[in-house]
Motif scaffolding. Structure first.
Motif, mmCIF file in Angstrom:
data_model
loop_
_atom_site.group_PDB
_atom_site.id
_atom_site.type_symbol
_atom_site.label_atom_id
_atom_site.label_comp_id
_atom_site.label_asym_id
_atom_site.label_seq_id
_atom_site.Cartn_x
_atom_site.Cartn_y
_atom_site.Cartn_z
ATOM 1 N N GLY A 178 -19.714 -41.959 1.344
ATOM 2 C CA GLY A 178 -19.495 -42.951 0.306
ATOM 3 C C GLY A 178 -18.054 -43.003 -0.147
ATOM 4 O O GLY A 178 -17.123 -42.852 0.627
ATOM 5 N N ASN A 179 -17.876 -43.177 -1.456
ATOM 6 C CA ASN A 179 -16.515 -43.288 -2.011
ATOM 7 C C ASN A 179 -15.907 -41.909 -2.160
ATOM 8 O O ASN A 179 -15.997 -41.280 -3.213
ATOM 9 N N VAL A 180 -15.274 -41.419 -1.106
ATOM 10 C CA VAL A 180 -14.798 -40.035 -1.065
ATOM 11 C C VAL A 180 -13.579 -39.800 -1.936
ATOM 12 O O VAL A 180 -13.251 -38.655 -2.231
ATOM 13 N N ASN A 181 -12.901 -40.858 -2.351
ATOM 14 C CA ASN A 181 -11.664 -40.665 -3.107
ATOM 15 C C ASN A 181 -11.882 -40.578 -4.620
ATOM 16 O O ASN A 181 -10.917 -40.477 -5.378
ATOM 17 N N VAL A 182 -13.138 -40.627 -5.047
ATOM 18 C CA VAL A 182 -13.420 -40.509 -6.470
ATOM 19 C C VAL A 182 -12.974 -39.128 -6.962
ATOM 20 O O VAL A 182 -13.376 -38.103 -6.437
ATOM 21 N N GLY A 183 -12.142 -39.121 -8.004
ATOM 22 C CA GLY A 183 -11.709 -37.849 -8.582
ATOM 23 C C GLY A 183 -10.608 -37.151 -7.812
ATOM 24 O O GLY A 183 -10.221 -36.045 -8.168
ATOM 25 N N ILE A 184 -10.095 -37.761 -6.729
ATOM 26 C CA ILE A 184 -9.037 -37.142 -5.931
ATOM 27 C C ILE A 184 -7.736 -37.886 -6.208
ATOM 28 O O ILE A 184 -7.609 -39.063 -5.887
ATOM 29 N N LYS A 185 -6.791 -37.193 -6.814
ATOM 30 C CA LYS A 185 -5.540 -37.864 -7.165
ATOM 31 C C LYS A 185 -4.384 -36.879 -7.102
ATOM 32 O O LYS A 185 -4.565 -35.667 -7.104
ATOM 33 N N ASP A 186 -3.163 -37.435 -7.041
ATOM 34 C CA ASP A 186 -1.950 -36.633 -7.006
ATOM 35 C C ASP A 186 -1.319 -36.549 -8.387
ATOM 36 O O ASP A 186 -1.565 -37.394 -9.260
ATOM 37 N N LEU A 224 -18.270 -36.413 8.962
ATOM 38 C CA LEU A 224 -19.014 -36.363 7.707
ATOM 39 C C LEU A 224 -18.607 -37.463 6.733
ATOM 40 O O LEU A 224 -19.381 -37.812 5.825
ATOM 41 N N LEU A 225 -17.425 -38.011 6.908
ATOM 42 C CA LEU A 225 -16.905 -38.994 5.964
ATOM 43 C C LEU A 225 -17.118 -40.436 6.402
ATOM 44 O O LEU A 225 -16.665 -41.361 5.737
ATOM 45 N N THR A 226 -17.792 -40.624 7.516
ATOM 46 C CA THR A 226 -18.009 -41.976 8.027
ATOM 47 C C THR A 226 -19.431 -42.145 8.526
ATOM 48 O O THR A 226 -20.076 -41.180 8.952
ATOM 49 N N ASN A 227 -19.915 -43.385 8.476
ATOM 50 C CA ASN A 227 -21.221 -43.727 9.063
ATOM 51 C C ASN A 227 -21.066 -44.517 10.354
ATOM 52 O O ASN A 227 -22.060 -44.870 10.994
#
Length: 488
Positions: free
Chosen positions: A3-11, A384-387
């Motif tokens: 899904g939206n893997v970038n949630v909560g991931i920031k620089d 794991l990060l793609t369908n």
């Protein structure tokens, strides 16, 4: 997990987005064409003779699926040190720490190797810098000055680093193009490729593995992705495409330029040339180009070391984000736009390792082992990060390739990579209970290491390695469980 893997991931907002596409290409390409371009064509020629250009072409083709995997991951994670951070998302901090240490140790050991490559080239003019393949006191002094200068440039931040890397990368690219065109035109002996030479299959495979020392720099752009608004995946593909062309043409021209007097001592003697491309240019009757290559012997390795030192600072930040390093090592200075403390720590460590590192030819096999093990994590994470079924097929193929090439390195070099993973896992166990997703990684490395220890004939061991890699790929995707990131 796709899904939206970038949630909560920031620089950290103190990082400055000042590197463009040209700079990202230069980061990857500049790391690819370091000391490898200056010395490895002679080493691979000593192992594979006139088949050396084929070695480089096959190495690039084998690695291409892995490059595509990382270009896709670069688009998904345009973050500082993303080579480590996406692994934390799919397999947790214990495994991310293991991969991070593979990158850190590999890079820390590469910097003195690059510095020695510079001194090796300079010794062609100043013989007092090297004795019996090892630096003298003067040689170590030159190496130390190179390392200090590199970390001072890293301290300037991304803008100063980008300007330096762009200048160095495109300057050495111009030198290499001049070499290919002029030497191929002036002194190319087709007959050199018909000289009788029958390399063993194991030597041919080992030569392919050694090309990964050079090609492995393709992922450097990912480390700086969070400091650019450009397409990192595109930069990786352009840089790798250019490097494949260069690394096929240069060994071809190099072998074609060798005189009969050089080849009369056998292909093994070619690997002992202290400044292969410079000597090749001089043999071809272009002494000015030979002198230019002595200069490039300073430029190319120093450029790769500069990128590597910059990588180290950002690895430190990434490991801090995964919870593997103290926060002090990931604190980003507002003025410089980078973590400052790691610059001093890694600079001092790099100076220390100058006096304990082995020679270029002795070191690269061990460095390749760490790089190949680090490669293997990307395909698992992408799966794991793609369908997308095509991406998943690509991931499996890429993983099998990394297992195969890792086996090409041979024992005890494979053992070194396994030992790094084991130590990193043990070091992280007291700090995280999420260690099960990392166990496949140690098992994968250990089993292939055992296969190489047995010295089974290649034609038998290769299908075994493929089967073993497939089993561990299955375990890797079934046990994936990620962790969140630390706020800095």
């Amino acid at each position: 997990m796709a899904g939206n893997v970038n949630v909560g991931i920031k620089d950290n907002p103190n990082f400055k987005k000042e590197a463009g596409l040209i700079s990202l290409i230069a980061f990857s390409l500049g790391n690819i064409i370091g000391s490898g371009i200056l010395l490895l064509p002679a080493v691979t020629a000593s192992l594979a003779g006139p088949l050396s250009p084929a070695v480089w072409l096959v190495g690039g083709i084998l690695l291409l699926p892995v490059v595509v995997v990382y270009s896709k991951l670069a688009k998904m994670f345009p973050l500082v040190g993303s080579k480590i951070r996406f692994i934390n998302i799919t397999h947790g901090k214990v495994m991310a720490s293991s991969v991070g240490w593979l990158y850190m140790i590999g890079t820390l050991l590469t910097i003195p190797v690059e510095a020695e490559a510079t001194v090796n080239y300079l010794s062609y003019i100043f013989p007092s810098l090297m004795v019996k393949g090892y630096p003298t006191i003067d040689g170590y002094l030159v190496e130390s000055l190179i390392v200090i200068s590199i970390y001072l440039l890293v301290y300037l931040g991304i803008r100063g680093l980008s300007i330096s890397v762009n200048t160095i990368t495109y300057a050495k690219l111009a030198i290499l193009l001049i070499y290919v065109i002029s030497v191929a035109y002036l002194d190319f002996h087709v007959s050199n490729f018909t000289i009788n030479f029958s390399p063993s299959f194991s030597n041919f495979l080992y030569a392919i593995a050694l090309t990964m020392f050079a090609y492995g720099g393709f992922r450097s752009a990912m480390v700086y992705a969070g400091e650019s608004k450009a397409d990192t995946g595109k930069a990786i593909m352009i840089a790798f495409g250019l490097s494949m062309i260069l690394y096929t043409l240069i060994p071809l021209v190099f072998i074609g330029s060798l005189s009969s007097s050089v080849l009369s001592s056998g292909w093994g003697a070619v690997g002992k040339m202290s400044a292969p491309l410079a000597e090749s240019a001089i043999i071809a009757g272009v002494p000015a180009l030979g002198a230019l290559f002595i200069l490039d012997g300073v430029i190319s390795p120093s450029g790769a070391s500069l990128i590597g030192a910059g990588d180290m600072v950002r690895y430190s930040y990434a490991l801090t984000k995964t919870g593997s390093f103290p926060k002090a090592l990931g604190k980003v200075d507002q003025k410089r736009g980078i973590p400052i403390l790691p610059v001093a720590i890694f600079g001092a460590f790099s100076l220390l390792t100058l006096f304990f590192s082995a020679t270029f030819e002795q070191s690269i096999g061990y460095l390749v082992a760490t790089r190949l093990l680090a490669y293997s994590t990307g395909p698992v994470s992408l799966y794991l990060l793609t369908n997308d079924s095509r991406n998943r097929t690509l991931s499996l193929i890429s993983f099998l390739v990394t297992g195969l090439i890792f086996s090409f390195v041979g024992f005890p070099k494979t053992l070194f990579g396994t030992a790094v993973i084991l130590v990193a896992l043990l070091a992280m166990l007291p700090f995280s209970k999420n260690y099960v997703p990392a166990l496949w990684y140690l098992g994968f490395s250990a089993v292939i290491t055992f296969i190489t220890f047995l010295s089974i004939p290649s034609m038998i061991s290769l299908p075994i390695v493929i089967l073993v890699s497939a089993v561990f790929f299955y375990l890797a995707v079934k046990t994936g469980k990620g962790d969140g990131e630390v706020d800095i």
